[in-house]
Design an enzyme around this catalytic site. Structure first.
Site, PDB file in Angstrom:
ATOM      1  N   GLU A 187      77.296 -61.555 -51.008  1.00 11.06           N
ATOM      2  CA  GLU A 187      77.844 -60.845 -52.172  1.00 11.06           C
ATOM      3  C   GLU A 187      79.168 -61.466 -52.561  1.00 11.06           C
ATOM      4  O   GLU A 187      79.976 -61.750 -51.682  1.00 11.06           O
ATOM      5  CB  GLU A 187      78.040 -59.361 -51.842  1.00 11.06           C
ATOM      6  CG  GLU A 187      76.712 -58.637 -51.650  1.00 11.06           C
ATOM      7  CD  GLU A 187      76.855 -57.140 -51.397  1.00 11.06           C
ATOM      8  OE1 GLU A 187      77.973 -56.601 -51.493  1.00 11.06           O
ATOM      9  OE2 GLU A 187      75.833 -56.506 -51.102  1.00 11.06           O
ATOM     10  N   HIS A 227      76.040 -53.956 -56.045  1.00 10.26           N
ATOM     11  CA  HIS A 227      76.604 -53.057 -55.016  1.00 10.26           C
ATOM     12  C   HIS A 227      77.404 -51.901 -55.649  1.00 10.26           C
ATOM     13  O   HIS A 227      78.594 -51.735 -55.383  1.00 10.26           O
ATOM     14  CB  HIS A 227      77.477 -53.851 -54.027  1.00 10.26           C
ATOM     15  CG  HIS A 227      77.602 -53.158 -52.695  1.00 10.26           C
ATOM     16  ND1 HIS A 227      77.673 -53.829 -51.503  1.00 10.26           N
ATOM     17  CD2 HIS A 227      77.670 -51.833 -52.363  1.00 10.26           C
ATOM     18  CE1 HIS A 227      77.775 -52.959 -50.513  1.00 10.26           C
ATOM     19  NE2 HIS A 227      77.781 -51.737 -51.014  1.00 10.26           N
TER      20      HIS A 227
HETATM   21  P1  NAD Z   1      73.709 -42.348 -41.810  1.00 15.15           P
HETATM   22  O1  NAD Z   1      74.398 -42.785 -40.581  1.00 15.15           O
HETATM   23  O2  NAD Z   1      73.848 -40.924 -42.244  1.00 15.15           O
HETATM   24  O3  NAD Z   1      72.125 -42.657 -41.689  1.00 15.15           O
HETATM   25  C1  NAD Z   1      71.615 -43.818 -41.122  1.00 15.15           C
HETATM   26  C2  NAD Z   1      70.304 -43.454 -40.426  1.00 15.15           C
HETATM   27  O4  NAD Z   1      69.753 -44.669 -39.909  1.00 15.15           O
HETATM   28  C3  NAD Z   1      70.493 -42.501 -39.241  1.00 15.15           C
HETATM   29  O5  NAD Z   1      69.598 -41.407 -39.354  1.00 15.15           O
HETATM   30  C4  NAD Z   1      70.196 -43.363 -38.023  1.00 15.15           C
HETATM   31  O6  NAD Z   1      69.606 -42.656 -36.952  1.00 15.15           O
HETATM   32  C5  NAD Z   1      69.231 -44.388 -38.606  1.00 15.15           C
HETATM   33  N1  NAD Z   1      69.172 -45.608 -37.814  1.00 15.15           N
HETATM   34  C6  NAD Z   1      70.195 -46.304 -37.247  1.00 15.15           C
HETATM   35  N2  NAD Z   1      69.719 -47.362 -36.571  1.00 15.15           N
HETATM   36  C7  NAD Z   1      68.383 -47.349 -36.717  1.00 15.15           C
HETATM   37  C8  NAD Z   1      67.344 -48.185 -36.254  1.00 15.15           C
HETATM   38  N3  NAD Z   1      67.598 -49.241 -35.495  1.00 15.15           N
HETATM   39  N4  NAD Z   1      66.083 -47.852 -36.584  1.00 15.15           N
HETATM   40  C9  NAD Z   1      65.816 -46.778 -37.355  1.00 15.15           C
HETATM   41  N5  NAD Z   1      66.759 -45.954 -37.831  1.00 15.15           N
HETATM   42  C10 NAD Z   1      68.021 -46.237 -37.515  1.00 15.15           C
HETATM   43  O7  NAD Z   1      74.192 -43.355 -42.955  1.00 15.15           O
HETATM   44  P2  NAD Z   1      74.187 -43.110 -44.530  1.00 15.15           P
HETATM   45  O8  NAD Z   1      75.471 -42.525 -44.946  1.00 15.15           O
HETATM   46  O9  NAD Z   1      72.917 -42.446 -44.916  1.00 15.15           O
HETATM   47  O10 NAD Z   1      74.197 -44.642 -45.038  1.00 15.15           O
HETATM   48  C11 NAD Z   1      73.020 -45.430 -44.957  1.00 15.15           C
HETATM   49  C12 NAD Z   1      73.273 -46.844 -45.430  1.00 15.15           C
HETATM   50  O11 NAD Z   1      73.767 -46.857 -46.772  1.00 15.15           O
HETATM   51  C13 NAD Z   1      74.289 -47.658 -44.629  1.00 15.15           C
HETATM   52  O12 NAD Z   1      73.763 -48.968 -44.482  1.00 15.15           O
HETATM   53  C14 NAD Z   1      75.483 -47.758 -45.528  1.00 15.15           C
HETATM   54  O13 NAD Z   1      76.199 -48.929 -45.269  1.00 15.15           O
HETATM   55  C15 NAD Z   1      74.797 -47.804 -46.877  1.00 15.15           C
HETATM   56  N6  NAD Z   1      75.658 -47.462 -48.015  1.00 15.15           N
HETATM   57  C16 NAD Z   1      75.536 -48.205 -49.154  1.00 15.15           C
HETATM   58  C17 NAD Z   1      76.309 -47.915 -50.259  1.00 15.15           C
HETATM   59  C18 NAD Z   1      76.164 -48.702 -51.536  1.00 15.15           C
HETATM   60  O14 NAD Z   1      77.113 -48.792 -52.283  1.00 15.15           O
HETATM   61  N7  NAD Z   1      75.006 -49.265 -51.825  1.00 15.15           N
HETATM   62  C19 NAD Z   1      77.246 -46.867 -50.207  1.00 15.15           C
HETATM   63  C20 NAD Z   1      77.323 -46.101 -49.048  1.00 15.15           C
HETATM   64  C21 NAD Z   1      76.523 -46.409 -47.945  1.00 15.15           C
END
Ligand code: NAD
Length: 305
Positions: A260, A279
């Site tokens: 990115e 993003h």
């Molecule tokens: P969260 O921690 O609430 O949820 C993540 C889930 O993934 C959890 O339930 C966890 O158990 C599961 N997990 C972790 N490792 C795993 C694995 N190896 N196999 C299967 N499941 C697994 O996080 P969230 O707040 O829901 O965020 C999720 C994603 O979104 C993150 O990657 C974060 O970086 C991304 N995000 C992106 C943006 C964007 O601007 N696009 C903004 C915020 C967050």
């Protein structure tokens, strides 16, 4: 108590700090040397994804007790250096949940109904009615990889808004989702084979890097759509380009990339069955306000203790 706000945060957050007796100084995104110089005398520091809070900055601080990131994660903060100095770290992990979930749904609709494709064609003066034949989301199966905050928010919108059937894959099954949404907790292989739309919401960890690779993409239906709003490196981009160009899957909606900004002329930009956004998952007024206010509240609580 003196707080240095080193990135633009919502006015309501500043107000909240002032109402609680904090003295607030705003210096927007100073460079490392400048931040290292001005950090002296401050008890708290608030940043967003910028500026970088490096070891040098942390070691230059003389009375810093807390660093807050008005957003998800702590990517731009040297966490180890902060912990070594006993500085507390605060963030706002829930602030962007709804915004990212809504963007994921937006990408699903954009790909399924060829919205971006149609828009591009119309600007070129072409009425692409036949080529823009799409599919409904209603009644389809949605596979959620990572049913945490964002994944479960997407599942709820998909269930209540489009009556989609929900499958999910996570390290642990969630009784609440099973009960509330009639969701099924399945293996990643089963999810990929059965889903019409797959949406990724796991964090980027060593075990999730390239979790969606060539082998996994080949399990998906030819008519399936892949959505990624998590982190780019969860998907093997080269394999995805192959899958999209050779028709192993029907389309993709991507907000995050391995590199990115996405390089100009990247193969993904040449594909009509892909919708790309830079993003912007958390780029809404509401998410920014929630992030600022959430960290301001946490700072107030921190100093009350
Ligand atoms: P969260 O921690 O609430 O949820 C993540 C889930 O993934 C959890 O339930 C966890 O158990 C599961 N997990 C972790 N490792 C795993 C694995 N190896 N196999 C299967 N499941 C697994 O996080 P969230 O707040 O829901 O965020 C999720 C994603 O979104 C993150 O990657 C974060 O970086 C991304 N995000 C992106 C943006 C964007 O601007 N696009 C903004 C915020 C967050």
């Amino acid at each position: 108590m003196k707080i240095l706000v080193a990135s633009r945060i919502h006015e309501k957050a500043i107000q909240l700090l002032k109402e609680n007796g904090f003295e607030v100084t705003i210096v927007e995104e100073p460079h490392e040397d400048e931040l290292a110089r001005i950090i002296k005398g401050f008890d708290g520091l608030i940043v967003r994804s910028k500026p970088l809070v490096t070891k040098k900055v942390i070691e230059s601080a003389d009375r810093l007790k807390v660093i807050a990131r008005a957003g998800v994660g702590l990517d731009n903060i040297d966490v180890k250096a902060a912990e070594q100095r006993g500085i507390a770290l605060i963030n706002a992990p829930e602030s962007s949940t709804q915004s990212v979930a809504e963007l994921a749904i937006g990408l699903m609709l954009a790909v399924a109904r060829k919205i971006a494709f149609s828009d591009r064609r119309m600007r070129e003066g072409y009425w692409a009615k036949k080529e823009a034949m799409g599919v409904e989301l209603s009644g389809k199966t949605l596979g959620v990889i990572g049913a945490g905050r964002i994944g479960s928010a997407v599942a709820r919108i998909a269930k209540y808004g489009f009556n989609m059937h929900i499958l999910y894959y996570d390290v642990a099954c969630r009784d609440d989702l099973n009960k509330e949404l009639g969701a099924e907790c399945v293996s990643i292989e089963e999810l990929l084979k059965r889903s019409d739309i797959v949406t990724i919401h796991v964090p980027l960890l060593p075990e999730t890097r390239h979790m969606i690779n060539e082998e996994k993409l080949r399990l998906m239906k030819k008519t399936a759509i892949l959505i990624n709003t998590s982190r780019g490196a969860v998907v093997d981009t080269a394999a995805l380009v192959k899958a999209l160009s050779e028709g192993w899957i029907a389309g993709a909606g991507l907000d995050v990339f391995e590199e990115e900004p996405l390089p100009k002329d990247h193969p993904l930009t040449k594909l009509d069955n892909v919708v790309l956004t830079p993003h912007i998952g958390a780029s809404t007024k509401e998410a920014q306000e929630k992030a600022g206010v959430e960290v301001a509240r946490k700072i107030v609580e921190f100093f009350k203790k």
